[in-house]
Design an enzyme around this catalytic site. Structure first.
Site, PDB file in Angstrom:
ATOM      1  CG  ASN A  13      -1.866   1.060   1.341  1.00 42.66           C
ATOM      2  OD1 ASN A  13      -1.644   2.112   0.753  1.00 42.66           O
ATOM      3  ND2 ASN A  13      -2.930   0.842   2.087  1.00 42.66           N
ATOM      4  CB  ALA A  14       1.841   3.551  -2.779  1.00 40.17           C
ATOM      5  CG  ASP A  73      -2.039  -7.451  11.884  1.00 37.37           C
ATOM      6  OD1 ASP A  73      -2.463  -7.264  10.728  1.00 37.37           O
ATOM      7  OD2 ASP A  73      -2.585  -8.238  12.677  1.00 37.37           O
ATOM      8  CE  LYS A 176      -8.011   6.742  10.109  1.00 36.79           C
ATOM      9  NZ  LYS A 176      -8.340   5.723   9.117  1.00 36.79           N
ATOM     10  CG  HIS A 181      -4.844   2.780  14.879  1.00 35.83           C
ATOM     11  ND1 HIS A 181      -5.596   3.749  14.260  1.00 35.83           N
ATOM     12  CD2 HIS A 181      -4.913   1.683  14.070  1.00 35.83           C
ATOM     13  CE1 HIS A 181      -6.112   3.254  13.142  1.00 35.83           C
ATOM     14  NE2 HIS A 181      -5.709   2.014  13.002  1.00 35.83           N
TER      15      HIS A 181
HETATM   16  P1  IMP Z   1      -4.456  -3.360   8.291  1.00 36.33           P
HETATM   17  O1  IMP Z   1      -3.634  -4.309   9.124  1.00 36.33           O
HETATM   18  O2  IMP Z   1      -3.989  -1.935   8.390  1.00 36.33           O
HETATM   19  O3  IMP Z   1      -4.657  -3.820   6.882  1.00 36.33           O
HETATM   20  O4  IMP Z   1      -5.905  -3.332   8.975  1.00 36.33           O
HETATM   21  C1  IMP Z   1      -6.705  -4.514   9.061  1.00 36.33           C
HETATM   22  C2  IMP Z   1      -8.164  -4.135   9.145  1.00 36.33           C
HETATM   23  O5  IMP Z   1      -8.407  -3.384  10.365  1.00 36.33           O
HETATM   24  C3  IMP Z   1      -8.646  -3.224   8.023  1.00 36.33           C
HETATM   25  O6  IMP Z   1      -9.062  -3.976   6.909  1.00 36.33           O
HETATM   26  C4  IMP Z   1      -9.815  -2.517   8.689  1.00 36.33           C
HETATM   27  O7  IMP Z   1     -10.956  -3.330   8.693  1.00 36.33           O
HETATM   28  C5  IMP Z   1      -9.335  -2.348  10.128  1.00 36.33           C
HETATM   29  N1  IMP Z   1      -8.631  -1.049  10.300  1.00 36.33           N
HETATM   30  C6  IMP Z   1      -7.314  -0.867  10.597  1.00 36.33           C
HETATM   31  N2  IMP Z   1      -7.017   0.445  10.672  1.00 36.33           N
HETATM   32  C7  IMP Z   1      -8.171   1.099  10.425  1.00 36.33           C
HETATM   33  C8  IMP Z   1      -8.504   2.500  10.354  1.00 36.33           C
HETATM   34  O8  IMP Z   1      -7.669   3.404  10.511  1.00 36.33           O
HETATM   35  N3  IMP Z   1      -9.798   2.762  10.075  1.00 36.33           N
HETATM   36  C9  IMP Z   1     -10.743   1.813   9.875  1.00 36.33           C
HETATM   37  N4  IMP Z   1     -10.482   0.515   9.904  1.00 36.33           N
HETATM   38  C10 IMP Z   1      -9.198   0.149  10.183  1.00 36.33           C
END
Ligand code: IMP
Length: 199
Positions: A13-14, A73, A176, A181
């Site tokens: 993800n760029a 993650d 945001k 996080h």
């Molecule tokens: P990833 O590990 O950043 O790909 O996040 C995994 C999943 O957690 C995503 O597909 C979202 O469903 C949820 N998620 C993580 N960060 C966010 C955020 O900032 N907003 C909304 N959903 C998030």
């Protein structure tokens, strides 16, 4: 010629790479994505915790011979659902990933619940010349009764961070990105990198 440390960020993800580059603000660090190193294998995320999944991403890239690697993650933890959807946030309603269905499932599971407290979690695993460290970031808030806003992704339309009257999906990207996080976990990593690699 400028000396820099090359770090592989285990993501395709760029947008995430650019976001983290902005947090780092360190010319001596060169972040490279999986696309940059032409890594196309699937990384199976079958860990039981955010840490295990972040480590699995790092280990997959370490097998290619790299020693400076970031794996991250993230997910949403809802208190009344004992931390669900947690590491299953992306696939909460099954395969293929569908954010709209995930939101519907979460709202249904929370029907009648008075406790709507939740938090987003971001766990970063960093391999530094073979040595592993972890950095965590959280943002606390609550799950709204309905969806509001069109920005962002995932659970943004139903997550209202504490101290704000609107959801992540109603917030300007910049705001945001400065409270999220991910901002917090990567800021911790940036502090670590600065202490090791003074500019
Ligand atoms: P990833 O590990 O950043 O790909 O996040 C995994 C999943 O957690 C995503 O597909 C979202 O469903 C949820 N998620 C993580 N960060 C966010 C955020 O900032 N907003 C909304 N959903 C998030």
């Amino acid at each position: 010629m400028q000396q820099y440390k090359e770090i592989i960020f285990a993501t395709s993800n760029a947008h995430k790479v650019a976001e983290v580059d902005l947090i780092f603000q360190m010319p001596s660090i060169k972040l490279r994505s999986l696309k940059d190193i032409k890594f196309t294998k699937e990384i199976v995320e079958d860990g039981h915790t955010f840490r295990e999944n972040a480590l699995l991403k790092v280990q997959a890239i370490a097998k290619e011979g790299y020693t400076n690697i970031i794996g991250e993650d993230a997910g949403l933890e809802v208190e009344a659902l004992n931390g669900e959807p947690g590491i299953y946030s992306a696939r909460y309603s099954g395969e293929p990933v569908n954010h709209a269905r995930n939101i519907q499932k979460l709202l249904k599971n929370l029907e009648g619940a008075t406790n709507r407290k939740a938090r987003f979690v971001s766990t970063v695993c960093f391999m530094d010349e073979g040595i592993i460290s972890y950095f965590e970031g959280y943002i606390h808030g609550e799950i709204c009764m309905t969806e509001t806003g069109k920005k962002g992704f995932g659970y943004d339309p139903i997550f209202k961070p504490n101290g704000y009257q609107y959801t992540f999906a109603e917030m300007e990207d910049q705001l945001k990105s400065s409270i999220s996080h991910r901002y917090k976990s990567f800021t911790e990593l940036a502090k670590y990198l600065r202490s090791k690699n003074p500019q």
